[in-house]
Write a protein that holds these residues in place. Sequence first.
Motif, PDB file in Angstrom:
ATOM      1  N   ALA A  57      -7.845   3.479   7.536  1.00  0.00           N
ATOM      2  CA  ALA A  57      -9.060   3.144   6.789  1.00  0.00           C
ATOM      3  C   ALA A  57      -8.771   2.145   5.672  1.00  0.00           C
ATOM      4  CB  ALA A  57      -9.679   4.414   6.213  1.00  0.00           C
ATOM      5  N   VAL A  58      -7.662   2.328   4.973  1.00  0.00           N
ATOM      6  CA  VAL A  58      -7.295   1.403   3.898  1.00  0.00           C
ATOM      7  C   VAL A  58      -7.025   0.012   4.464  1.00  0.00           C
ATOM      8  CG1 VAL A  58      -5.549   0.872   2.156  1.00  0.00           C
ATOM      9  CG2 VAL A  58      -6.416   3.201   2.377  1.00  0.00           C
ATOM     10  N   ILE A  86       0.852  -1.190   0.000  1.00  0.00           N
ATOM     11  CA  ILE A  86       0.000   0.000   0.000  1.00  0.00           C
ATOM     12  C   ILE A  86       0.887   1.239   0.000  1.00  0.00           C
ATOM     13  CG2 ILE A  86      -1.741   1.305   1.308  1.00  0.00           C
ATOM     14  CD1 ILE A  86      -2.258  -1.563   2.709  1.00  0.00           C
ATOM     15  N   ALA A  87       0.471   2.266  -0.715  1.00  0.00           N
ATOM     16  CA  ALA A  87       1.142   3.554  -0.668  1.00  0.00           C
ATOM     17  C   ALA A  87       0.090   4.644  -0.817  1.00  0.00           C
ATOM     18  CB  ALA A  87       2.185   3.685  -1.765  1.00  0.00           C
ATOM     19  N   LEU A  88       0.220   5.703  -0.034  1.00  0.00           N
ATOM     20  CA  LEU A  88      -0.749   6.790  -0.091  1.00  0.00           C
ATOM     21  C   LEU A  88      -0.083   8.117   0.191  1.00  0.00           C
ATOM     22  CD1 LEU A  88      -1.531   7.833   3.050  1.00  0.00           C
ATOM     23  CD2 LEU A  88      -2.598   5.576   3.096  1.00  0.00           C
ATOM     24  N   LEU A 107     -13.143   5.819   1.085  1.00  0.00           N
ATOM     25  CA  LEU A 107     -12.559   5.184   2.270  1.00  0.00           C
ATOM     26  C   LEU A 107     -13.581   4.965   3.372  1.00  0.00           C
ATOM     27  CD1 LEU A 107      -9.073   6.883   2.737  1.00  0.00           C
ATOM     28  CD2 LEU A 107      -9.637   4.742   1.590  1.00  0.00           C
ATOM     29  N   ALA A 108     -14.789   5.474   3.215  1.00  0.00           N
ATOM     30  CA  ALA A 108     -15.753   5.482   4.320  1.00  0.00           C
ATOM     31  C   ALA A 108     -16.572   4.206   4.457  1.00  0.00           C
ATOM     32  CB  ALA A 108     -16.707   6.663   4.183  1.00  0.00           C
TER      33      ALA A 108
END
Length: 338
Positions: free
Chosen positions: A292-293, A274-276, A333-334
């Motif tokens: 959240a992810v 993962i990367a954000l 993301l919710a």
Amino acid sequence: MENPVLVEVLRGGVVESRHRGAVAACDGDGSVVLEIGEVARPVFPRSAVKAIQALPLIESGAADAYGFGDREIALACASHSGEPAHTETAAAMLKAAGLDRTALECGAHWPSSHDATVELAGRGRSPTAIHNNCSGKHSGFVCTCAYEGVDPKGYVGRSHKSQQWVGEAMEAVTGAPHGEDVCGIDGCSIPTYAVPLTNLAHGFARMATGSGLPGERAKSARRILSACMNEPFFTAGTGRADTKLMEAGKGRIFTKTGAEGVFCAALPDLGLGIALKCDDGATRAAEVMVAAVLARLLGDDSELSAAVGEMAVPKLTNWNGIEVGALRPVGELAFQLT
């Protein structure tokens, strides 16, 4: 294209601030399993890629030669809080290689730990390079140089052998060119390279799975991630997001924050990286985003997903301890928290 709003800040029941960002998650083969926003836009990962930058320390044999275990390897990947256990471990790493803090070229700053800063100032002392949050990483760099018989002086420079080793590892793992045209200087003075989020996510999936990596590199990568997950305090510090997330994961979650709202992570059991990036660089929003992810991708494990999901909705309190608001993931993301 403008990245979507992914985090809102509430005061009372009213939205006070909004944070935009982008998220990518990939498997070891490079297939994208989650894509939000402009994931092909290059970003500076900053400290979020320290685990990849630690590969030469392991692959060279330096870590084994100097007797480094999980704590030392985790510290080599850390943005630590400058607590005594952090600085003492960094000093011990240097001593094992016949060096001391004067070999470090990362610069000095006060510990991010309030207690550590108060203790240091209370003794009438000023911070040194050993208190820099990157001193573990830099100790790994100079220890590798010492083991390889390379003069560590100037090791932060792009042309030094140390940073050539690091650059080769970063290119090989992420698959992204690390040329001068995408190069900047990090806060600790080493080169940092702008890389698309998809490449960073794929790189951490490869770190977790070994997919496409030579045997020894794959083994070294797994050892690094395992060390961080086994010793999350030494990867971050007391109360830090990385510490809390990896403690909750109990060997199933690796995360690493970077400056300016970047996070990289891996879920070894699922073979995912993962990367954000939070566009405005806000750490508070990036921490909500990564939690959240992770909660979304861990949905098949309801207990762990719920535990991590709670970290995606932190409460805000004022100086009197009164709850005044909260942060929450929104948009794409919710859904996993409803």
